[in-house]
Design an enzyme around this catalytic site. Sequence first.
Site, PDB file in Angstrom:
ATOM      1  N   ASP A  62      -2.212   5.681  -5.141  1.00  0.00           N
ATOM      2  CA  ASP A  62      -2.485   4.793  -4.014  1.00  0.00           C
ATOM      3  C   ASP A  62      -2.764   3.381  -4.501  1.00  0.00           C
ATOM      4  OD1 ASP A  62      -3.222   3.601  -1.662  1.00  0.00           O
ATOM      5  OD2 ASP A  62      -5.074   4.732  -1.396  1.00  0.00           O
ATOM      6  N   ASP A  66       0.823  -1.204   0.000  1.00  0.00           N
ATOM      7  CA  ASP A  66       0.000   0.000   0.000  1.00  0.00           C
ATOM      8  C   ASP A  66       0.856   1.253   0.000  1.00  0.00           C
ATOM      9  OD1 ASP A  66      -2.096   1.767   0.166  1.00  0.00           O
ATOM     10  OD2 ASP A  66      -2.471   1.423   2.294  1.00  0.00           O
TER      11      ASP A  66
END
Length: 501
Positions: free
Chosen positions: A277, A78
């Site tokens: 992201d 992430d």
Amino acid sequence: MRLLFGAACAALTSTCLASPGYLKLDIERRTPSEPRLVRRQNSDGSVDTVLTQNTNKLEYLVNITLGTPAQHLAVTLDTGSSDLWVPAASAPLCKKGGCDNGVFDPTLSSTYTVVDQDGFNITYAAPGDSDAGDWATDTLSVGGSTAIKKQQIGVASTLFDPHGVMGVGFDTNEANNPSSEGVYPSVMDNLKSTGIINRLAYSLYLNDLQANKGAVIFGGVDTTKYTGDLVALPLQEGPEGIVSEFYVTLTSVSFTDETGKTTQLSPDGYAQSVLLDSGTSQTLLTDDVFNALANGFGAVGIGQGSYVVPCRFAKINGTINYSFGGDGGVTIKVPVSQVVGNQDFTAENFADESGGCDFGFGPPIGGFSIFGDTFLRSAYAVFDISNSVAALAQAAENKADTSSIVVIPTGTTIPGATVTATATGTQIPDAEATEEPAVPSASVQGTSLVLAGTPTFNIGVQSTASTAAAAASTSSSGRANAAAPTAALLGLGLAAGAMVL
């Protein structure tokens, strides 16, 4: 228990640590195989729990080992967060067999130390998405790297997510923790301090939607994984007024159909900060751009931030084009095939013979415009924490078997990035962030048939109604009823909204 050992290095081999200064890990793509409980907040403040299959939200996982002796887990990579946390074996979800990418049992590790009991709590952007437990330290190996001793981790005994997350962002974006300085050495910090990499920087190659494997290279850039120029983009301030996340400036969005005609979707003078992201499945655009794009494809909303188009749209020879940085910047072209995802509806439940598939876009969440996996699959991205820079180039698809890795050295230059774009962007104003998207919600005929929308783009294929659609249109209950996502629609097994991490 099935783990993702295809990406792991059992020892320091040429497939993992090829030379000093970088660490390469394969990224395994997975579709969640189990239904999950998603908490949905209603407008009156009450909360419902909806069982959803969530088959259209992909996950990108890397392998780690934790503890002494080593316990194997796969965790989401992430770029939008900064903490490493893992599911505890004692968590109720894991005890029921719901943690299929590995669990961590602190009682089996001789090097485990609790730092702050019950102090770990992290909340992501999706409603109800929180995981909590203890802050602790233990010995970590990332994809077979040299052991990192006393890495701080969260060990979650209360779970929303079925597997852990390895955040690789700025340490200033870490969750609340007991450190007197407000931050602790992150995984990225420790990769550098142990000499595994030279700079707090890495490159990401998710590969296209049809591939099962991509790669992340900590401390390196693979020049075979992109085409054209690699353009550096100075990071922009986030909502807190500081640079602590990977926000870059988006200056244009357009759609090019298969005839070569390009339709501009963003207004003149557009300059918007967007977050890169990898933990978000969709691309979440400002309302003006999202409305133009979704209506161009005739997408219909099915609730919880999800939108559907006919599955045959995946064969359209068109691209969605994103330009970053203004003059001298870079344009990433995303094929439509990369944004039309897994099937949500069969032809029997959707008014198109190809069925209804997930459209990988949504409006902003809480004012954040986020570029997730439906964008990043088409981009080669370099994230330089040390210098607050990201670099983007067009990804070279299906090049997982090629490799020419250049070490990212100490200093400020990114290998291969000869251009720096300087345009600045802004966050979405609060007033605009609260607007509702001007995209039709799904309509039904009878109680089971979801109607497809009407595209305004030239998409190169003609709509063909399914047999189920024709039958429903002649039934006594065939009047089209405008329906925002209701219990009747949810009963068709709609997929939940974006998995935002």
